[in-house]
Write a protein that holds these residues in place. Structure first.
Motif, PDB file in Angstrom:
ATOM      1  N   GLU A 105      40.072  54.653  37.526  1.00  0.00           N
ATOM      2  CA  GLU A 105      40.869  54.771  38.744  1.00  0.00           C
ATOM      3  C   GLU A 105      40.116  54.222  39.957  1.00  0.00           C
ATOM      4  N   ALA A 106      38.799  54.398  39.988  1.00  0.00           N
ATOM      5  CA  ALA A 106      38.017  53.841  41.092  1.00  0.00           C
ATOM      6  C   ALA A 106      38.118  52.326  41.107  1.00  0.00           C
ATOM      7  N   ALA A 107      38.214  51.710  39.923  1.00  0.00           N
ATOM      8  CA  ALA A 107      38.341  50.251  39.848  1.00  0.00           C
ATOM      9  C   ALA A 107      39.695  49.768  40.358  1.00  0.00           C
ATOM     10  N   LEU A 108      40.662  50.684  40.501  1.00  0.00           N
ATOM     11  CA  LEU A 108      42.003  50.339  40.984  1.00  0.00           C
ATOM     12  C   LEU A 108      42.245  50.795  42.420  1.00  0.00           C
ATOM     13  N   SER A 109      41.190  51.202  43.116  1.00  0.00           N
ATOM     14  CA  SER A 109      41.340  51.648  44.495  1.00  0.00           C
ATOM     15  C   SER A 109      41.487  50.450  45.431  1.00  0.00           C
ATOM     16  N   HIS A 110      41.869  50.708  46.681  1.00  0.00           N
ATOM     17  CA  HIS A 110      42.080  49.639  47.664  1.00  0.00           C
ATOM     18  C   HIS A 110      40.825  48.783  47.842  1.00  0.00           C
ATOM     19  N   SER A 111      39.677  49.421  47.801  1.00  0.00           N
ATOM     20  CA  SER A 111      38.429  48.711  48.093  1.00  0.00           C
ATOM     21  C   SER A 111      37.727  48.193  46.838  1.00  0.00           C
ATOM     22  N   SER A 112      38.386  48.264  45.679  1.00  0.00           N
ATOM     23  CA  SER A 112      37.722  47.923  44.431  1.00  0.00           C
ATOM     24  C   SER A 112      37.620  46.418  44.228  1.00  0.00           C
ATOM     25  N   HIS A 113      36.789  46.028  43.258  1.00  0.00           N
ATOM     26  CA  HIS A 113      36.681  44.628  42.876  1.00  0.00           C
ATOM     27  C   HIS A 113      38.008  44.106  42.343  1.00  0.00           C
ATOM     28  N   LEU A 114      38.716  44.901  41.557  1.00  0.00           N
ATOM     29  CA  LEU A 114      39.941  44.418  40.922  1.00  0.00           C
ATOM     30  C   LEU A 114      41.029  44.111  41.945  1.00  0.00           C
ATOM     31  N   GLY A 115      40.971  44.727  43.111  1.00  0.00           N
ATOM     32  CA  GLY A 115      41.949  44.433  44.147  1.00  0.00           C
ATOM     33  C   GLY A 115      41.918  42.982  44.586  1.00  0.00           C
ATOM     34  N   ALA A 116      40.792  42.313  44.384  1.00  0.00           N
ATOM     35  CA  ALA A 116      40.690  40.903  44.766  1.00  0.00           C
ATOM     36  C   ALA A 116      41.642  40.029  43.957  1.00  0.00           C
ATOM     37  N   LEU A 117      42.079  40.504  42.790  1.00  0.00           N
ATOM     38  CA  LEU A 117      42.996  39.721  41.961  1.00  0.00           C
ATOM     39  C   LEU A 117      44.370  39.556  42.606  1.00  0.00           C
ATOM     40  N   THR A 118      44.651  40.334  43.640  1.00  0.00           N
ATOM     41  CA  THR A 118      45.923  40.206  44.361  1.00  0.00           C
ATOM     42  C   THR A 118      45.828  39.244  45.541  1.00  0.00           C
ATOM     43  N   SER A 119      44.642  38.698  45.781  1.00  0.00           N
ATOM     44  CA  SER A 119      44.434  37.813  46.932  1.00  0.00           C
ATOM     45  C   SER A 119      44.746  36.367  46.565  1.00  0.00           C
ATOM     46  N   ARG A 120      45.699  35.763  47.257  1.00  0.00           N
ATOM     47  CA  ARG A 120      46.044  34.362  46.995  1.00  0.00           C
ATOM     48  C   ARG A 120      44.952  33.418  47.477  1.00  0.00           C
ATOM     49  N   ASP A 121      44.105  33.886  48.370  1.00  0.00           N
ATOM     50  CA  ASP A 121      42.992  33.052  48.810  1.00  0.00           C
ATOM     51  C   ASP A 121      41.901  32.997  47.745  1.00  0.00           C
ATOM     52  N   GLU A 122      41.623  34.140  47.111  1.00  0.00           N
ATOM     53  CA  GLU A 122      40.538  34.194  46.129  1.00  0.00           C
ATOM     54  C   GLU A 122      40.992  33.802  44.729  1.00  0.00           C
ATOM     55  N   PHE A 123      42.205  34.236  44.328  1.00  0.00           N
ATOM     56  CA  PHE A 123      42.732  33.970  42.981  1.00  0.00           C
ATOM     57  C   PHE A 123      44.177  33.488  43.093  1.00  0.00           C
ATOM     58  N   PRO A 124      44.392  32.263  43.543  1.00  0.00           N
ATOM     59  CA  PRO A 124      45.758  31.802  43.819  1.00  0.00           C
ATOM     60  C   PRO A 124      46.685  31.844  42.615  1.00  0.00           C
ATOM     61  N   ALA A 125      46.216  31.493  41.427  1.00  0.00           N
ATOM     62  CA  ALA A 125      47.093  31.497  40.249  1.00  0.00           C
ATOM     63  C   ALA A 125      47.365  32.925  39.772  1.00  0.00           C
ATOM     64  N   LEU A 126      46.324  33.724  39.656  1.00  0.00           N
ATOM     65  CA  LEU A 126      46.489  35.082  39.161  1.00  0.00           C
ATOM     66  C   LEU A 126      47.267  35.955  40.142  1.00  0.00           C
TER      67      LEU A 126
END
Length: 231
Positions: A70-91
């Protein structure tokens, strides 16, 4: 490795190699991540089912405890970066589902490999996506009977069953609540296909017909799998 997070991605265009390499580094840096499996579509025929195209990408992320997941799914987690179009545009533009599940491993006769980082192998991912009239009876039958057949597949290397649980996520991906998933692993797609055409698959199909009543689709996907170990 008591809990596992499944993230399933469907996208029209494959991410470039640079984005895939960046994903590897993101996962390696995820706190408390015990192991990551990265699944992409493979080919193997099953004499009983043909369930259409597999998800474009499945991330299977193992954590020892649910709070770590659950900590990996928090707002400040690493996995949240997967929702960023700047960092991971395709994903970030893919259709994504998430589900946390309890991991249930079972012994097999020839667990010939420790899933070594960087060495691909083949898995068969199966999902039961509905529910059952009596979920307890259904799980009891599957865990006690069906797995006994599965464990005798020729050249099977790993068998795990996953059952659902409640989890907290602060990421926007669509939550799914599949009743159960399971995974069998083999050295190659050829080894998987030989297993699926063996008498064991016939035994499993016969046992499938005795399952306590359940609803919803049951999907099967052959996947090429590689292990990613954290730093």
């Amino acid at each position: 490795m008591n809990t596992c997070l499944f993230l399933s991605f469907s996208f029209a265009t494959r991410p470039p190699d640079a984005e895939k390499a960046k994903l590897d580094e993101l996962l390696r840096a995820t706190p408390k991540l015990h192991k990551a499996l990265i699944h992409t579509p493979a080919n193997a025929s099953d004499p009983y089912v043909k369930d259409g195209p597999a998800p474009s990408l499945v991330l299977q992320l193992y954590f020892d405890e649910l709070p770590d997941l659950e900590a990996a799914l928090s707002h400040s987690s690493h996995l949240g970066a997967l929702t960023s179009r700047d960092e991971f545009p395709a994903l970030a533009q893919a259709e994504v589902t998430q589900q946390a599940m309890l991991v249930r491993p079972f012994a097999v006769a020839e667990p010939a490999f420790e899933m070594r980082p960087g060495e691909p192998y083949c898995t068969y991912l199966v999902s039961y996506e509905g529910t059952a009239e009596d979920l307890n009876a259904r799980h009891a039958h599957y865990l006690e009977n069906h797995t006994r057949h599965m464990a005798t597949f020729p050249k099977i290397r790993e068998l795990e069953v996953y059952t659902r649980l409640d989890w907290v996520s602060q990421n926007p991906w669509r939550r799914v609540h599949f009743m159960q998933r399971n995974k069998v692993a083999f050295d190659s797609p050829d080894a998987l296909q030989q297993a699926l055409h063996s008498p064991v698959r016939q035994e499993m199909r016969a046992d499938y017909r005795t399952f306590p009543p359940f609803t919803g689709p049951n999907n099967h996907y052959a996947m090429a799998t590689r292990v990613l170990a954290p730093h």
